[in-house]
Design a protein around this motif. Structure first.
Motif, mmCIF file in Angstrom:
data_model
loop_
_atom_site.group_PDB
_atom_site.id
_atom_site.type_symbol
_atom_site.label_atom_id
_atom_site.label_comp_id
_atom_site.label_asym_id
_atom_site.label_seq_id
_atom_site.Cartn_x
_atom_site.Cartn_y
_atom_site.Cartn_z
ATOM 1 N N MET A 1 0.838 -1.197 0.000
ATOM 2 C CA MET A 1 0.000 0.000 0.000
ATOM 3 C C MET A 1 0.877 1.252 0.000
ATOM 4 O O MET A 1 1.919 1.294 0.641
ATOM 5 C CB MET A 1 -0.892 0.000 1.249
ATOM 6 C CG MET A 1 -1.921 1.085 1.243
ATOM 7 S SD MET A 1 -2.907 1.015 2.762
ATOM 8 C CE MET A 1 -3.632 2.620 2.722
ATOM 9 N N SER A 2 0.411 2.272 -0.725
ATOM 10 C CA SER A 2 1.224 3.482 -0.854
ATOM 11 C C SER A 2 1.243 4.287 0.437
ATOM 12 O O SER A 2 0.235 4.390 1.129
ATOM 13 C CB SER A 2 0.657 4.369 -1.955
ATOM 14 O OG SER A 2 0.808 3.722 -3.181
ATOM 15 N N LEU A 3 2.400 4.864 0.713
ATOM 16 C CA LEU A 3 2.509 5.811 1.826
ATOM 17 C C LEU A 3 1.863 7.134 1.404
ATOM 18 O O LEU A 3 1.054 7.713 2.129
ATOM 19 C CB LEU A 3 3.997 6.025 2.146
ATOM 20 C CG LEU A 3 4.354 6.912 3.319
ATOM 21 C CD1 LEU A 3 3.833 6.324 4.616
ATOM 22 C CD2 LEU A 3 5.870 7.082 3.392
ATOM 23 N N ASP B 1 -0.591 8.034 4.248
ATOM 24 C CA ASP B 1 -0.810 7.054 5.312
ATOM 25 C C ASP B 1 -2.313 6.932 5.617
ATOM 26 O O ASP B 1 -2.730 6.976 6.776
ATOM 27 C CB ASP B 1 -0.034 7.484 6.560
ATOM 28 C CG ASP B 1 0.148 6.340 7.538
ATOM 29 O OD1 ASP B 1 0.000 5.183 7.123
ATOM 30 O OD2 ASP B 1 0.421 6.621 8.726
ATOM 31 N N SER B 2 -3.083 6.819 4.557
ATOM 32 C CA SER B 2 -4.554 6.685 4.628
ATOM 33 C C SER B 2 -5.257 7.927 5.165
ATOM 34 O O SER B 2 -6.451 7.878 5.462
ATOM 35 C CB SER B 2 -4.970 5.475 5.486
ATOM 36 O OG SER B 2 -4.326 4.325 5.037
ATOM 37 N N LYS B 3 -4.526 9.014 5.332
ATOM 38 C CA LYS B 3 -5.139 10.245 5.853
ATOM 39 C C LYS B 3 -5.284 11.246 4.713
ATOM 40 O O LYS B 3 -4.329 11.479 3.963
ATOM 41 C CB LYS B 3 -4.243 10.828 6.953
ATOM 42 C CG LYS B 3 -4.869 11.965 7.728
ATOM 43 C CD LYS B 3 -3.894 12.560 8.730
ATOM 44 C CE LYS B 3 -3.661 11.645 9.921
ATOM 45 N NZ LYS B 3 -2.747 12.244 10.913
ATOM 46 N N ASP B 4 -6.486 11.812 4.597
ATOM 47 C CA ASP B 4 -6.741 12.811 3.551
ATOM 48 C C ASP B 4 -6.084 14.132 3.964
ATOM 49 O O ASP B 4 -6.438 14.702 4.995
ATOM 50 C CB ASP B 4 -8.252 12.986 3.376
ATOM 51 C CG ASP B 4 -8.584 13.942 2.235
ATOM 52 O OD1 ASP B 4 -7.647 14.409 1.558
ATOM 53 O OD2 ASP B 4 -9.780 14.215 2.033
ATOM 54 N N VAL C 1 3.982 7.005 -3.756
ATOM 55 C CA VAL C 1 5.270 6.674 -3.138
ATOM 56 C C VAL C 1 4.990 5.655 -2.040
ATOM 57 O O VAL C 1 4.167 5.902 -1.159
ATOM 58 C CB VAL C 1 5.954 7.916 -2.517
ATOM 59 C CG1 VAL C 1 7.328 7.539 -1.948
ATOM 60 C CG2 VAL C 1 6.100 9.042 -3.526
ATOM 61 N N ALA C 2 5.660 4.511 -2.110
ATOM 62 C CA ALA C 2 5.489 3.494 -1.066
ATOM 63 C C ALA C 2 6.585 3.653 -0.020
ATOM 64 O O ALA C 2 7.601 4.311 -0.266
ATOM 65 C CB ALA C 2 5.560 2.105 -1.685
#
Lengths: 228, 321
Positions: A1-3, A62-65, A26-27
């Motif tokens: 999953m991408s960072l 990191d899954s944060k918008d 970017v991972a």
């Protein structure tokens, strides 16, 4: 999953649109090169990601918008920026530049000085009086002091002497090898980028015109999009 | 050039020596002048945190000085008239309680004013802080319960456990100690990560944001600390004069605090001490010669701004990096 995941990024300067649906990922532990000729939107992309200018599209870290966050919150989320032109705090000493940026984590003054031993003798010297190379080292050290998970380097070797440029590239290689940092690199040095990056994205007039692994970055592609 | 550290030590000894000499020479008025210097310097130390470290040119710091003064005046007024305040609270003549009230009330005033004004910058910030100061001034004038334009007289100086505060040298000791504590706090703050980030935000707020710090929050905290210290000085000043009036809120006082820093040296630790001492010296000695003594002050200020940007401390200790 991408960072970091950037999708359909758009940005404007007044009435002028500077970015058109730019996407990149970017991972963790990956080095991505963002390439393009002057004025093609590389720094605008970085400023958009770091929330320094308003932008459309989605920016997920990191899954944060990130879109609703101000610049300092984006930095707190774990994005460390080494801005174009170094931009150290000129009235502060080297040590004070590092202390002012410090956040808890594995990077602290001692570990930064291990990475840049040349700064050790300059700790009490004003940042404004450092050479360009030393200022660049300080700018990278200051970004690391924020203990980021993603490090963005915008033209980190621009205007430096060849020996200093090589030292900066060696540091970036060491960061890639020794840390799990995701790294987004903007530079014009194709040879060095090819040696260190895993993937690349090319921008032309604010549009993503190419993306792929470094192995796929053939002379034909660089000739067509970068004029090299 | 004399190292600034040595100069600061000499200034501290000088500020102590003058009232001690006056005590020996039986010159109580000189002790009162030295006390006034210490208190005004304390107010300047407060402003120096906002202006010197944070670059916030506040033309409304008299608001906090006045809030501190009125905190003292109101508490002491109710204590001397034996009238309860709002919610049946008693007044007090206890200095520690008055100081705490002054610190909290002026800090809260700074929080409210800063939350609004710090969204602006440059000349807008200067004008809005001035406007807030004037709002407090006119509010005090139109507040008849506490004397309105005439102000409030406090008949007996407030008390401090174990000290005779009516003795000029003992009251000087209180003001001097408060000044030393504020100077210590300023020095520690300036060298702390907060102070360094505040300094960096003064130079380049956008760069500070990229390292995860909010320039607004840094400045607001600095403004609150600055306002609280200036408020404490206001409470001590009111106690020194045993009188509070709306002039404590006046924009002239805000201007004088800035003048202290310019004379002594903006962002220099002892800048406000030197500025306040020079100001009081000129007011006292030139004021004896002519009521237009401020012309002399104006000439001095002009010379400093033109030829000594680091203030008098900069002249002696050299420019800072």
């Amino acid at each position: 999953m991408s960072l970091l995941s950037v999708q359909n990024l758009t940005a404007h300067y007044g009435a002028t649109q500077a970015l058109f649906d730019v996407s990149l990922e970017v991972a963790q532990g990956e080095v991505v090169a963002l390439m393009g000729r002057n004025g093609m939107g590389k720094s605008t992309t970085v400023k958009s990601i770091c929330r320094m200018i308003p932008a459309g599209g989605t920016i997920t870290f990191d899954s944060k918008d990130l879109r609703a966050l101000p610049a300092h919150k984006a930095a707190q989320a774990g994005i460390g920026l080494v801005p174009e032109g170094r931009r150290c705090f000129p009235n502060l000493s080297v040590r004070e530049n590092l202390i002012a940026a410090a956040r808890p984590g594995p990077w602290h003054e001692a570990t930064v000085l291990d990475l840049f031993p040349g700064l050790r003798d300059r700790l009490d010297q004003s940042a404004a009086t450092l050479s360009g190379g030393e200022q660049q080292m300080l700018a990278i050290g200051r970004a690391l002091m924020t203990n980021p998970r993603l490090l963005i380097l915008d033209e980190a070797t621009e205007g430096l002497a060849p020996l200093i440029r090589q030292a900066i590239w060696d540091v970036i290689a060491r960061l890639k090898q020794d840390t799990g940092l995701g790294i987004l690199l903007i530079d014009k040095s194709l040879k060095e980028l090819s040696a260190i990056a895993d993937t690349a994205v090319i921008l032309d007039r604010g549009t993503r015109v190419w993306g792929g692994t470094i192995a796929e970055l053939t002379p034909e592609v660089t000739n067509r999009h970068l004029g090299l | 050039m004399i190292p600034e550290r040595w100069l600061n030590a000499a200034l501290t000894l000088g500020l102590l020596a003058v009232p001690l000499w006056a005590l020996w020479a039986d010159e109580p008025f000189t002790i009162t002048l030295a006390t006034k210097v210490a208190i005004l310097a304390l107010a300047g130390v407060g402003l120096n945190i906002a202006l010197g470290i944070g670059g916030l040119v506040s033309l409304g710091h008299a608001a906090f000085f006045g809030v501190g003064g009125y905190a003292m005046g109101i508490l002491a007024h109710h204590a001397q008239t034996f009238q309860p305040m709002i919610w049946g609270l008693e007044g007090t003549k206890s200095m520690p309680i008055i100081w705490l009230t002054a610190l909290v009330s002026s800090g809260l005033a700074a929080l409210a004013i800063g939350a609004l004004t710090l969204r602006t910058s440059g000349v807008y910030f200067i004008m809005i802080t001035l406007a807030f100061g004037q709002m407090f001034y006119y509010f005090a004038i139109s507040w008849p319960a506490y004397g309105g334009e005439d102000g409030l007289s406090i008949y007996v100086r407030n008390g401090f456990p174990g000290l005779n505060t009516l003795d000029p040298i003992q009251f000087f000791a209180i003001a001097f100690t408060a000044l030393m504590l504020a100077l210590f706090l300023h020095a520690r703050l300036k060298a702390s990560p907060f102070g360094l980030a505040l300094n960096a935000a003064r130079q380049s707020p956008d760069r500070v944001e990229t390292v995860g710090l909010s320039p607004f929050r840094l400045r607001l905290l600095a403004f609150v600390i600055s306002g609280a210290i200036t408020g404490l000085a206001g409470a001590l000043f009111a106690d020194l004069n045993r009188f509070v009036s709306p002039t404590m809120f006046s924009w002239q006082l805000s201007g004088e605090l800035i003048v202290f820093l310019l004379i002594g040296g903006v962002a220099r630790l002892y800048g406000p001490v030197v500025g306040a001492a020079v100001f009081i010296f000129l007011e006292h000695h030139l004021g004896d010669i002519s009521e237009f003594w401020q012309i002399g002050l104006g000439v001095l200020l002009l010379l400093i701004v033109l030829f000594a940007r680091g203030g008098l401390i900069g002249l002696v200790a050299g420019e800072k990096r």
